[in-house]
Design a protein around this motif. Structure first.
Motif, mmCIF file in Angstrom:
data_model
loop_
_atom_site.group_PDB
_atom_site.id
_atom_site.type_symbol
_atom_site.label_atom_id
_atom_site.label_comp_id
_atom_site.label_asym_id
_atom_site.label_seq_id
_atom_site.Cartn_x
_atom_site.Cartn_y
_atom_site.Cartn_z
ATOM 1 N N VAL A 85 12.422 7.282 -4.471
ATOM 2 C CA VAL A 85 11.512 7.425 -3.329
ATOM 3 C C VAL A 85 10.811 6.098 -3.047
ATOM 4 O O VAL A 85 10.653 5.674 -1.900
ATOM 5 C CB VAL A 85 10.478 8.541 -3.586
ATOM 6 N N SER A 86 10.377 5.420 -4.137
ATOM 7 C CA SER A 86 9.724 4.118 -3.971
ATOM 8 C C SER A 86 10.671 3.122 -3.337
ATOM 9 O O SER A 86 10.289 2.353 -2.433
ATOM 10 C CB SER A 86 9.232 3.609 -5.325
ATOM 11 N N ASN A 87 11.925 3.111 -3.802
ATOM 12 C CA ASN A 87 12.913 2.205 -3.228
ATOM 13 C C ASN A 87 13.154 2.515 -1.756
ATOM 14 O O ASN A 87 13.314 1.605 -0.926
ATOM 15 C CB ASN A 87 14.228 2.294 -4.000
ATOM 16 N N ALA A 88 13.180 3.801 -1.418
ATOM 17 C CA ALA A 88 13.395 4.194 -0.022
ATOM 18 C C ALA A 88 12.240 3.732 0.863
ATOM 19 O O ALA A 88 12.437 3.286 1.997
ATOM 20 C CB ALA A 88 13.574 5.715 0.072
ATOM 21 N N LYS A 89 10.988 3.835 0.336
ATOM 22 C CA LYS A 89 9.822 3.380 1.113
ATOM 23 C C LYS A 89 9.877 1.878 1.362
ATOM 24 O O LYS A 89 9.570 1.399 2.458
ATOM 25 C CB LYS A 89 8.538 3.753 0.383
ATOM 26 N N GLU A 90 10.260 1.111 0.323
ATOM 27 C CA GLU A 90 10.378 -0.339 0.500
ATOM 28 C C GLU A 90 11.445 -0.677 1.535
ATOM 29 O O GLU A 90 11.270 -1.582 2.358
ATOM 30 C CB GLU A 90 10.712 -0.991 -0.838
ATOM 31 N N LEU A 91 12.560 0.049 1.492
ATOM 32 C CA LEU A 91 13.618 -0.179 2.461
ATOM 33 C C LEU A 91 13.144 0.147 3.873
ATOM 34 O O LEU A 91 13.458 -0.558 4.835
ATOM 35 C CB LEU A 91 14.842 0.669 2.102
ATOM 36 N N LEU A 92 12.335 1.216 4.010
ATOM 37 C CA LEU A 92 11.803 1.600 5.317
ATOM 38 C C LEU A 92 10.882 0.519 5.871
ATOM 39 O O LEU A 92 10.952 0.151 7.055
ATOM 40 C CB LEU A 92 11.050 2.931 5.200
ATOM 41 N N LEU A 93 10.000 0.000 5.008
ATOM 42 C CA LEU A 93 9.091 -1.073 5.445
ATOM 43 C C LEU A 93 9.875 -2.301 5.867
ATOM 44 O O LEU A 93 9.539 -2.970 6.857
ATOM 45 C CB LEU A 93 8.110 -1.417 4.318
ATOM 46 N N SER A 94 10.925 -2.621 5.091
ATOM 47 C CA SER A 94 11.749 -3.773 5.430
ATOM 48 C C SER A 94 12.439 -3.568 6.776
ATOM 49 O O SER A 94 12.528 -4.492 7.590
ATOM 50 C CB SER A 94 12.783 -4.018 4.324
ATOM 51 N N THR A 95 12.904 -2.338 7.021
ATOM 52 C CA THR A 95 13.555 -2.034 8.295
ATOM 53 C C THR A 95 12.580 -2.146 9.460
ATOM 54 O O THR A 95 12.911 -2.689 10.524
ATOM 55 C CB THR A 95 14.156 -0.625 8.249
ATOM 56 N N GLU A 96 11.348 -1.630 9.271
ATOM 57 C CA GLU A 96 10.343 -1.720 10.330
ATOM 58 C C GLU A 96 9.984 -3.167 10.632
ATOM 59 O O GLU A 96 9.803 -3.549 11.795
ATOM 60 C CB GLU A 96 9.090 -0.943 9.919
ATOM 61 N N ASP A 97 9.883 -4.004 9.596
ATOM 62 C CA ASP A 97 9.590 -5.426 9.811
ATOM 63 C C ASP A 97 10.714 -6.102 10.587
ATOM 64 O O ASP A 97 10.470 -6.923 11.478
ATOM 65 C CB ASP A 97 9.392 -6.109 8.457
ATOM 66 N N MET A 98 11.955 -5.747 10.251
ATOM 67 C CA MET A 98 13.090 -6.313 10.963
ATOM 68 C C MET A 98 13.091 -5.876 12.430
ATOM 69 O O MET A 98 13.382 -6.677 13.331
ATOM 70 C CB MET A 98 14.392 -5.892 10.282
ATOM 71 N N GLU A 99 12.734 -4.604 12.696
ATOM 72 C CA GLU A 99 12.658 -4.118 14.072
ATOM 73 C C GLU A 99 11.609 -4.889 14.863
ATOM 74 O O GLU A 99 11.814 -5.244 16.026
ATOM 75 C CB GLU A 99 12.343 -2.624 14.080
ATOM 76 N N THR A 100 10.461 -5.180 14.212
ATOM 77 C CA THR A 100 9.402 -5.955 14.883
ATOM 78 C C THR A 100 9.883 -7.350 15.232
ATOM 79 O O THR A 100 9.650 -7.864 16.328
ATOM 80 C CB THR A 100 8.156 -6.042 13.977
#
Length: 452
Positions: free
Chosen positions: A101-116
């Motif tokens: 779950v922690s790894n998934a959250k980090e991946l989500l944050l990384s994806t959101e930063d890339m989208e920005t």
């Protein structure tokens, strides 16, 4: 005490499934460890520490754990399950799920930063595309305007050729009839005959009509100063050709003025005889059409070996400090701002942030650079609001050095202000950041804008 099962796959350790221990002390089966190896490294699922590893077979077998499992089996009897095993497996599963779950959250944050970042880049591309389309539109309009000028010039050239031919014919006719008129005048005066005098008057009238006709067909056309001496208007219409102001202080060189049309503005630049490659007029002739009460000067800035942009400065009214700045932009007296540094930033990031430049002697602010002596820097005409873009002079013998406010400035009155930046503040603010890191910001070219 460690479990007899692998914490990841929950398989019981045996002769085929043996525990191997990491450097951090945690053990897992060979199969799970092999799956965790990435880029010659392995990350412990429990403490997340990374260890160098090429293959799971490189890791040591946890013989102590195997011995403990063997002892437990011997004491508790083979085939009898350990009552603590279900709880251990449950805890291990929960820990594994939490880690995923922690790894998934980090991946989500990384994806959101890339989208920005992608959204920001998309906006930049949209703006850049708009700028290029606008530039393309202006270039098209300029080309149409230039084509019309060329057509009109060719038409005028053809008309002048026709007028020259008519004038030549009239001149030849005058040469032919002039001797006869002269002789008739002498004979009429000798005879004093009324008929002869009347004939002479008729011939004189014909001669006068021919002269007047020549004047009408070939009028005295007034030319502006910047048009005189140009080889052809087509040469002047080369909007992409720009000559650098170089070595304008060298003695013995004939100082000339290059004129180019840039978005319906005439740019006046100065160059030496060695650079005489384009249509030109003498520098003094070009300055005759300059509106000294409302002059626009320009400085072209470069750093890191490439051109970064042009700064337009309005010099108004026509004060001695403005005259001195204009002279140094055109190089009218030899010295010029071309090839000088923007050598200092003051109050970086604070109120009244400004830059210093214009030391054509030393390029570091130490040169006595004044061109005009006896300047009254206390004149009230120089007292203005110190807002962003204000251009002012240094004191005393360094009055040719200039400062430009690059932040919002202050709403109070300052002295020695003689101009204001009309366009190019973004170039100056970029120069401020560059000067702080590498002091290589140069004025590679300068000049004034002449009215068409």
């Amino acid at each position: 005490m460690e479990s007899s099962d692998c914490k990841l796959c929950a398989e019981t350790y045996s002769e085929s499934i043996r525990p191997r221990v990491l450097q951090c002390g945690h053990s897992y089966c060979s199969g799970c460890l092999e799956n965790l190896i990435k880029d010659v490294k392995i990350s412990c699922p429990t403490c997340m520490k990374e260890h160098p590893c090429v293959s799971s077979s490189d890791l040591p077998i946890n013989y102590d754990l195997e011995q403990s499992i063997s002892d437990l089996k011997r004491l508790g009897g083979s085939g009898q399950p350990n009552k603590f095993q279900p709880n251990i497996r449950k805890k291990t599963t929960h820990r594994f799920i939490a880690e995923q779950v922690s790894n998934a959250k980090e991946l989500l944050l990384s994806t959101e930063d890339m989208e920005t970042q992608l959204e920001t880049y998309s906006k930049f591309l949209y703006t850049y595309l708009g700028d290029q389309e606008e530039l393309h539109r202006k270039l098209r309009n300029m080309m149409k305007w230039h084509e019309s000028i060329i057509k009109k010039t060719k038409k005028e050239t053809q008309k002048i050729a026709e007028l020259q031919e008519d004038l030549k014919n009239n001149h030849e006719s005058l040469i032919e009839i002039l001797p006869s008129i002269t002789n008739e005048c002498h004979e009429a005066m000798n005879r004093s005959s009324a008929d002869d005098l009347a004939k002479v008057l008729v011939n004189m009238d014909v001669l006068g009509n021919m002269v007047e006709k020549s004047k009408l067909e070939f009028p005295n056309r007034e030319l502006t100063a910047w048009q005189k001496g140009l080889k052809s208007l087509e040469e002047m219409l080369n909007v992409l050709e720009t000559l650098n102001v170089t070595e304008s202080h060298r003695k013995g060189d004939l100082l000339l003025t290059s004129i180019h049309l840039d978005d319906k503005l005439t740019i006046l630049e100065k160059f030496t005889k060695s650079k005489e490659e384009a249509s030109s007029v003498t520098h003094s002739e070009a300055l005759r059409v300059l509106d000294k009460d409302s002059t626009t000067a320009f400085l072209d800035l470069e750093w890191d070996g490439s051109f970064k942009g042009r700064v337009h400065i309005s010099l108004s009214p026509d004060t001695p400090l403005a005259q001195q700045f204009r002279i140094l932009c055109t190089g009218d007296q030899g010295p010029t701002y071309a090839q000088t540094k923007i050598f200092q930033v003051v109050n970086k990031g604070q109120d009244l942030e400004y830059i210093w430049g214009g030391d054509y002697m030393s390029n570091d602010g130490s040169g006595n650079t004044a061109l005009m002596e006896g300047l009254d820097l206390s004149d009230p005409v120089y007292k203005r609001v110190g807002e962003a873009g204000a251009v002012w002079a240094r004191d005393g013998t360094k009055s040719a050095q200039f400062g430009i406010i690059t932040d919002k400035g202050r709403t109070i009155i300052y002295s020695k202000i003689f101009g204001k930046v009309k366009d190019g503040m973004n170039v100056l603010r970029s120069a401020v950041e560059r000067i702080e890191r590498v002091n290589d910001v140069m004025v590679v070219k300068c000049g004034i804008i002449l009215p068409l």
